[in-house]
Design an enzyme around this catalytic site. Sequence first.
Site, PDB file in Angstrom:
ATOM      1  N   ASP A  12       0.868  -1.191   0.000  1.00 18.86           N
ATOM      2  CA  ASP A  12       0.000   0.000   0.000  1.00 18.86           C
ATOM      3  C   ASP A  12       0.896   1.230   0.000  1.00 18.86           C
ATOM      4  O   ASP A  12       2.106   1.143   0.206  1.00 18.86           O
ATOM      5  CB  ASP A  12      -0.882  -0.008   1.267  1.00 18.86           C
ATOM      6  CG  ASP A  12      -1.784   1.219   1.326  1.00 18.86           C
ATOM      7  OD1 ASP A  12      -2.386   1.571   0.294  1.00 18.86           O
ATOM      8  OD2 ASP A  12      -1.870   1.851   2.395  1.00 18.86           O
ATOM      9  N   SER A  13       0.265   2.384  -0.195  1.00 23.89           N
ATOM     10  CA  SER A  13       1.005   3.642  -0.136  1.00 23.89           C
ATOM     11  C   SER A  13       1.492   3.936   1.285  1.00 23.89           C
ATOM     12  O   SER A  13       2.318   4.815   1.477  1.00 23.89           O
ATOM     13  CB  SER A  13       0.104   4.776  -0.616  1.00 23.89           C
ATOM     14  OG  SER A  13      -1.098   4.787   0.126  1.00 23.89           O
ATOM     15  N   TYR A  44      -0.737   8.444  -2.489  1.00 25.17           N
ATOM     16  CA  TYR A  44      -0.804   8.091  -3.907  1.00 25.17           C
ATOM     17  C   TYR A  44      -2.032   8.741  -4.564  1.00 25.17           C
ATOM     18  O   TYR A  44      -2.065   8.923  -5.772  1.00 25.17           O
ATOM     19  CB  TYR A  44      -0.946   6.569  -4.077  1.00 25.17           C
ATOM     20  CG  TYR A  44       0.324   5.763  -3.926  1.00 25.17           C
ATOM     21  CD1 TYR A  44       1.506   6.315  -3.423  1.00 25.17           C
ATOM     22  CD2 TYR A  44       0.338   4.418  -4.297  1.00 25.17           C
ATOM     23  CE1 TYR A  44       2.642   5.538  -3.294  1.00 25.17           C
ATOM     24  CE2 TYR A  44       1.477   3.642  -4.176  1.00 25.17           C
ATOM     25  CZ  TYR A  44       2.631   4.207  -3.666  1.00 25.17           C
ATOM     26  OH  TYR A  44       3.756   3.435  -3.539  1.00 25.17           O
ATOM     27  N   GLY A  45      -3.006   9.047  -3.725  1.00 26.22           N
ATOM     28  CA  GLY A  45      -4.326   9.454  -4.230  1.00 26.22           C
ATOM     29  C   GLY A  45      -4.342  10.684  -5.101  1.00 26.22           C
ATOM     30  O   GLY A  45      -5.242  10.877  -5.906  1.00 26.22           O
ATOM     31  N   CYS A  75      -3.803  -1.117  -1.996  1.00 26.78           N
ATOM     32  CA  CYS A  75      -4.135   0.298  -2.217  1.00 26.78           C
ATOM     33  C   CYS A  75      -5.154   0.431  -3.357  1.00 26.78           C
ATOM     34  O   CYS A  75      -4.939  -0.094  -4.450  1.00 26.78           O
ATOM     35  CB  CYS A  75      -2.846   1.023  -2.579  1.00 26.78           C
ATOM     36  SG  CYS A  75      -3.054   2.755  -2.969  1.00 26.78           S
ATOM     37  N   ASN A  76      -6.241   1.145  -3.086  1.00 22.39           N
ATOM     38  CA  ASN A  76      -7.269   1.332  -4.130  1.00 22.39           C
ATOM     39  C   ASN A  76      -6.713   2.128  -5.303  1.00 22.39           C
ATOM     40  O   ASN A  76      -6.988   1.822  -6.462  1.00 22.39           O
ATOM     41  CB  ASN A  76      -8.473   2.093  -3.566  1.00 22.39           C
ATOM     42  CG  ASN A  76      -9.329   1.228  -2.675  1.00 22.39           C
ATOM     43  OD1 ASN A  76     -10.343   0.719  -3.099  1.00 22.39           O
ATOM     44  ND2 ASN A  76      -8.905   1.042  -1.436  1.00 22.39           N
ATOM     45  N   THR A  77      -5.932   3.174  -5.007  1.00 25.68           N
ATOM     46  CA  THR A  77      -5.407   4.023  -6.084  1.00 25.68           C
ATOM     47  C   THR A  77      -4.461   3.217  -6.972  1.00 25.68           C
ATOM     48  O   THR A  77      -4.529   3.294  -8.203  1.00 25.68           O
ATOM     49  CB  THR A  77      -4.669   5.249  -5.485  1.00 25.68           C
ATOM     50  OG1 THR A  77      -5.509   5.856  -4.500  1.00 25.68           O
ATOM     51  CG2 THR A  77      -4.335   6.256  -6.558  1.00 25.68           C
ATOM     52  N   GLU A 154      -4.611   9.521   9.383  1.00 28.10           N
ATOM     53  CA  GLU A 154      -3.178   9.434   9.725  1.00 28.10           C
ATOM     54  C   GLU A 154      -2.860  10.232  10.991  1.00 28.10           C
ATOM     55  O   GLU A 154      -1.926   9.915  11.715  1.00 28.10           O
ATOM     56  CB  GLU A 154      -2.328   9.955   8.567  1.00 28.10           C
ATOM     57  CG  GLU A 154      -2.586   9.208   7.283  1.00 28.10           C
ATOM     58  CD  GLU A 154      -1.424   8.387   6.793  1.00 28.10           C
ATOM     59  OE1 GLU A 154      -0.294   8.742   7.124  1.00 28.10           O
ATOM     60  OE2 GLU A 154      -1.671   7.392   6.083  1.00 28.10           O
ATOM     61  N   CYS A 186     -11.192   3.294  -0.285  1.00 24.82           N
ATOM     62  CA  CYS A 186      -9.848   3.761   0.089  1.00 24.82           C
ATOM     63  C   CYS A 186      -9.470   3.017   1.357  1.00 24.82           C
ATOM     64  O   CYS A 186     -10.321   2.832   2.253  1.00 24.82           O
ATOM     65  CB  CYS A 186      -9.877   5.269   0.333  1.00 24.82           C
ATOM     66  SG  CYS A 186      -8.351   5.909   1.023  1.00 24.82           S
ATOM     67  N   THR A 187      -8.213   2.597   1.404  1.00 24.65           N
ATOM     68  CA  THR A 187      -7.760   1.773   2.530  1.00 24.65           C
ATOM     69  C   THR A 187      -8.049   2.374   3.912  1.00 24.65           C
ATOM     70  O   THR A 187      -8.245   1.643   4.878  1.00 24.65           O
ATOM     71  CB  THR A 187      -6.235   1.584   2.436  1.00 24.65           C
ATOM     72  OG1 THR A 187      -5.648   2.866   2.177  1.00 24.65           O
ATOM     73  CG2 THR A 187      -5.875   0.607   1.346  1.00 24.65           C
ATOM     74  N   HIS A 188      -8.027   3.715   3.989  1.00 24.58           N
ATOM     75  CA  HIS A 188      -8.179   4.360   5.296  1.00 24.58           C
ATOM     76  C   HIS A 188      -9.632   4.451   5.770  1.00 24.58           C
ATOM     77  O   HIS A 188      -9.885   4.615   6.952  1.00 24.58           O
ATOM     78  CB  HIS A 188      -7.620   5.783   5.251  1.00 24.58           C
ATOM     79  CG  HIS A 188      -6.142   5.863   5.143  1.00 24.58           C
ATOM     80  ND1 HIS A 188      -5.443   5.286   4.106  1.00 24.58           N
ATOM     81  CD2 HIS A 188      -5.213   6.476   5.934  1.00 24.58           C
ATOM     82  CE1 HIS A 188      -4.150   5.538   4.267  1.00 24.58           C
ATOM     83  NE2 HIS A 188      -3.986   6.248   5.367  1.00 24.58           N
TER      84      HIS A 188
HETATM   85  N1  DGL Z   1      -3.961   3.776   0.047  1.00 20.98           N
HETATM   86  C1  DGL Z   1      -4.652   4.814  -0.679  1.00 20.98           C
HETATM   87  C2  DGL Z   1      -5.898   4.229  -1.347  1.00 20.98           C
HETATM   88  O1  DGL Z   1      -6.452   3.232  -0.930  1.00 20.98           O
HETATM   89  C3  DGL Z   1      -5.047   5.954   0.219  1.00 20.98           C
HETATM   90  C4  DGL Z   1      -3.894   6.796   0.684  1.00 20.98           C
HETATM   91  C5  DGL Z   1      -3.176   7.510  -0.433  1.00 20.98           C
HETATM   92  O2  DGL Z   1      -3.727   8.469  -1.028  1.00 20.98           O
HETATM   93  O3  DGL Z   1      -2.068   7.108  -0.704  1.00 20.98           O
HETATM   94  O4  DGL Z   1      -6.355   4.779  -2.329  1.00 20.98           O
END
Ligand code: DGL
Length: 272
Positions: A12-13, A44-45, A75-77, A154, A186-188
């Site tokens: 993940d990011s 990453y978003g 990571c979704n992105t 975060e 999104c993971t968060h």
């Molecule tokens: N891990 C990213 C996602 O799931 C979220 C955090 C980021 O923007 O890097 O899209």
Amino acid sequence: MNDKNAAIGVFDSGVGGLTVAREIIRQLPEESITYFGDTARVPYGSKSKDTIIRYSRQIIRFLKTKNVKAIVVACNTASAFALDTIEKEIDIPIIGVVKPGAKSAVESTKNKRIGIIGTEGTIKSELYTQYIHSIDPEITVVGKACPLFVPLVEEGMLHDSVTDEVASRYLESMKEENIDSLILGCTHYPLLRSTIGQIMGEGVTLVNPAYETALELGRLLKEQDMQSTGQGQSDFPYRFYVSDLAEKFKGFANSILPFDVEKTQKIDIEKY
Ligand code: DGL
């Protein structure tokens, strides 16, 4: 041929992908995990597709040095921007979170109206919409980027009036859309589940792609006869690597995972 007892690589990011790792640990406790969080280059978003592909390639090269048997792009992105490119370049199974998340939402909706919240990159890619329409083209999909959710999580502001206010504003328009299922894309965002759930109300099912991703991983390992036998597995079969701020990551990991992470190793990802 890969070793059945090799670890699953999860990346993940940053810390968010631990919500996916947590689900894999819950559903597939016999599997080992090697996790990489790109804490030096998060978020990453808001980055471009080319950059996310470059980062993902580097991370995969790193994970392969750890002899992982399969990779989960938590990571979704990165799933939205890079998976279609990197899956053609790799010789071990790889899955992302977007396709399983889309499938779960289609199974969940009764009124054929699905909402999706995520980073700017994930929403702009429209990949969730594409997958949903490939299953059922009659479903209406409404997307909304919620860029402030990641820094709020975060900062540990999971139960905070500022987060409540931001969430109310972001979700105001979504509430008007008469959706019955909302993908936490999104993971968060699963960490903000209670806040989001309160705002959206009981009539909206919150879909966490991590759950279906772990199920899909389990199916894939079974199909390919790659399930771990548990033989030779150490007492603590989880390894954590980051590109920066290992101590901060550890604190976060300990609040998400069902155990305390004792060691997190920092590596120079630009070398890969
Ligand atoms: N891990 C990213 C996602 O799931 C979220 C955090 C980021 O923007 O890097 O899209």
